[in-house]
Scaffold this motif. Structure first.
Motif, short mmCIF file in Angstrom:
data_model
loop_
_atom_site.label_atom_id
_atom_site.label_comp_id
_atom_site.label_asym_id
_atom_site.label_seq_id
_atom_site.Cartn_x
_atom_site.Cartn_y
_atom_site.Cartn_z
N TYR A 1 0.98 -1.68 0.28
CA TYR A 1 0.52 -0.10 0.02
C TYR A 1 0.72 1.39 -0.15
O TYR A 1 0.56 1.97 -0.42
CB TYR A 1 -0.89 -0.23 1.10
N GLN A 2 2.12 1.25 0.98
CA GLN A 2 2.95 2.50 1.06
C GLN A 2 3.29 2.52 -0.81
O GLN A 2 3.93 3.65 -0.47
CB GLN A 2 3.69 1.80 1.76
N GLY A 3 3.79 1.66 -1.05
CA GLY A 3 4.53 1.69 -2.35
C GLY A 3 3.28 2.57 -3.34
O GLY A 3 3.93 2.81 -4.49
N LEU A 4 2.05 1.51 -3.95
CA LEU A 4 1.40 2.47 -4.15
C LEU A 4 1.35 4.07 -3.64
O LEU A 4 0.99 4.75 -5.15
CB LEU A 4 -0.23 2.05 -4.13
N MET A 5 0.78 4.11 -2.42
CA MET A 5 0.70 5.88 -2.09
C MET A 5 1.91 6.83 -2.45
O MET A 5 1.17 7.00 -2.86
CB MET A 5 0.68 5.35 -0.64
N ASN A 6 3.46 5.90 -2.69
CA ASN A 6 4.32 6.69 -3.01
C ASN A 6 4.64 6.72 -4.41
O ASN A 6 4.33 8.11 -4.69
CB ASN A 6 5.81 6.09 -2.79
N TYR A 7 4.14 5.99 -5.40
CA TYR A 7 3.19 5.94 -6.95
C TYR A 7 2.19 7.18 -7.28
O TYR A 7 2.74 8.42 -7.97
CB TYR A 7 3.29 4.99 -7.43
N LEU A 8 0.68 7.06 -6.44
CA LEU A 8 0.45 7.97 -6.12
C LEU A 8 0.92 9.54 -6.15
O LEU A 8 0.59 10.11 -6.77
CB LEU A 8 -1.04 7.58 -5.68
N GLU A 9 1.46 9.37 -5.26
CA GLU A 9 2.04 10.67 -4.79
C GLU A 9 3.02 10.91 -5.72
O GLU A 9 2.63 12.30 -6.06
CB GLU A 9 2.38 11.05 -3.41
N SER A 10 3.52 10.27 -5.80
CA SER A 10 5.17 11.35 -7.28
C SER A 10 3.78 11.38 -8.34
O SER A 10 4.87 12.93 -8.76
CB SER A 10 5.94 10.23 -7.65
N ARG A 11 2.80 10.85 -8.45
CA ARG A 11 2.57 11.03 -10.42
C ARG A 11 1.27 12.42 -9.57
O ARG A 11 1.51 13.11 -10.64
CB ARG A 11 0.94 10.43 -10.15
N MET A 12 0.74 12.30 -8.68
CA MET A 12 0.00 14.09 -8.23
C MET A 12 1.21 15.45 -8.12
O MET A 12 0.94 15.90 -8.57
CB MET A 12 -0.37 13.53 -7.13
N LEU A 13 2.16 14.84 -7.17
CA LEU A 13 3.26 16.13 -7.76
C LEU A 13 3.50 16.37 -9.16
O LEU A 13 3.76 17.26 -9.63
CB LEU A 13 4.31 15.29 -6.91
#
Ligand SMILES: *[C@@H]1O[C@H](CO)[C@@H](O)[C@H](O)[C@H]1NC(C)=O
Ligand SMILES: *[C@@H]1O[C@H](CO)[C@@H](O)[C@H](O)[C@H]1NC(C)=O
Length: 396
Positions: free
Chosen positions: A24-36
């Protein structure tokens, strides 16, 4: 046993959970970077949009400034153009004036002129050729009429010296007194001719064929023979005289039987219209010496002719009927043979009740001073260029 099982189950669950959490953390990180990244792009887009907007605003402002300047320049240009138009008009008028001051000379044979010096003859030839090509006006219409006054008897002459601008009244067809006015205004303001300067000639004039030019009066007088007299109006003396070779007592215009010869004086010299058989002839005279230089038969009939005038070396004969109806300009003769027959239109004068006893053309004003049954009338002429001036005639 049960506890250990539970414990191991819990451990397993925890491990699973941490695995899931890790996932989940990995997904979150991924999403976060996409959002950024997206945010960055949005920020960039905003920035660009702002820049575009301000650029557009600037462009609009510049365009409106440019348009305003352009419209200012346009109106200035329009003003300039109008000014130029006025100047062109003025130049045209000046050209017209120069043209009227230099109407064409007839084709005088140099040998006939009794000029001694060859050089002078050559010079004259050149001048004649030049002037032949300069005066190219033909009467196209009678534009307007003005009745100015009524003084005197049914027949007479009024004319303006196109050089000095003085106006002269000749009342009747055989008198020796004339009246001089400083202007047409002076004449119209005067009760009768009372304000005019009275001039008494050494002999009475005959008919209505007199002319005034540059302070000289040219008139015909009948003593034993028909004489042309050149009279100096400035000091009241006869400057010269000559006998005209005209036979008999026949009039040049049948409707004005008192007029045997019609004289016309202008920048070119002196013209005489005189009768010869059934037609009107034209002579060109030297205004200085009263020598006859050349003669032509205009082929215009004398019958029903009333008067005539010359514009630009072209004779226009005016006809009427008896009793009088409408005067019409019906026969044309061009000393330069430039006006083709049919080119000059048949022109009617405005309907009047009387008959013209004289028509005197003023080349500066382009109007005719007419005497009609005691009335002093002005006819304004419209001129146009001869056709050959626009399209040269075919070579013979
Ligand atoms: C003009 O002449 C007529 C007739 O000859 C005469 O009755 C009249 O008084 C004259 N007019 C002037 C102003 O001399
Ligand atoms: C009139 O003036 C002309 C030129 O100005 C002169 O030649 C002539 O002699 C003068 N005549 C009289 C009579 O004064």
């Amino acid at each position: 046993m049960e506890v250990s099982f539970l414990f191991s189950l819990l451990l397993g669950f925890l491990a699973e959970l941490s695995e899931a959490q890790y996932h989940y953390q990995g997904l979150m990180n991924y999403l976060e970077s996409r959002m950024l990244a997206m945010e960055e792009r949005i920020a960039l887009w905003h920035e660009q949009n702002d820049r575009y907007n301000s650029d557009l605003k600037k462009f609009k402002q510049q365009a409106s400034e440019l348009l305003e300047k352009l419209s200012q320049e346009h109106s200035k240009l329009k003003l300039d153009l109008e000014g130029a138009g006025v100047k062109v008009d003025r130049v045209e008028r000046e050209m017209d004036y120069i043209e009227t001051k230099n109407p064409p000379k007839p084709c005088i044979k140099a040998a006939d002129k009794m000029v001694e010096q060859e050089a002078v003859v050559e010079q004259k030839k050149k001048e004649q050729f030049f002037e032949l090509s300069v005066c190219i006006d033909i009467v196209s219409n009678i534009r307007a009429m003005k009745i100015l006054k009524r003084v005197g008897s049914p027949k007479g002459v009024w004319t303006k010296d196109s050089k000095t601008a003085k106006v002269y009244i000749f009342n009747g067809t055989s008198e020796d007194t004339l009246y001089e006015f400083n202007s047409v205004k002076d004449l119209s303001a005067s009760a009768g001719v009372s304000k005019g300067k009275q001039i008494t000639l050494p002999s009475a004039w005959t008919g209505t064929g007199h002319a005034v030019y540059d302070g000289f009066l040219y008139y015909t007088s009948e003593r034993s023979e028909l004489q042309v007299i050149k009279y100096d109006l400035k000091n009241g003396s006869i400057a010269d005289s000559a006998v005209l070779p005209v036979e008999g007592q026949i009039p040049v215009y049948s409707l004005n039987p008192e007029t045997l010869v019609d004289l016309i004086a202008d920048e070119e010299g002196l013209w005489a219209l005189y009768p010869a058989g059934d037609t009107i002839n034209l002579a060109k005279m030297d205004a200085e010496t009263l020598d006859i230089e050349q003669m032509w038969d205009t082929l215009c009939p004398r019958t029903n002719a009333e008067a005539a005038f010359i514009v630009c070396g072209t004779v226009y004969v005016v006809y009427n009927t008896r009793p009088s109806s409408r005067s019409r300009l019906q026969c044309v003769f061009d000393v330069n043979d430039m006006t083709t027959s049919g080119e000059a239109p048949l022109l009617y004068f405005p309907r009047r009740f009387g008959a013209h006893s004289s028509l005197k053309y003023n080349p500066v004003e382009r109007q005719v001073y007419a005497w009609d049954d005691g009335y002093q009338i002005l006819y304004r002429l419209a001129l146009r260029k001869k056709l050959w001036a626009i399209a040269p005639p075919p070579e013979e």
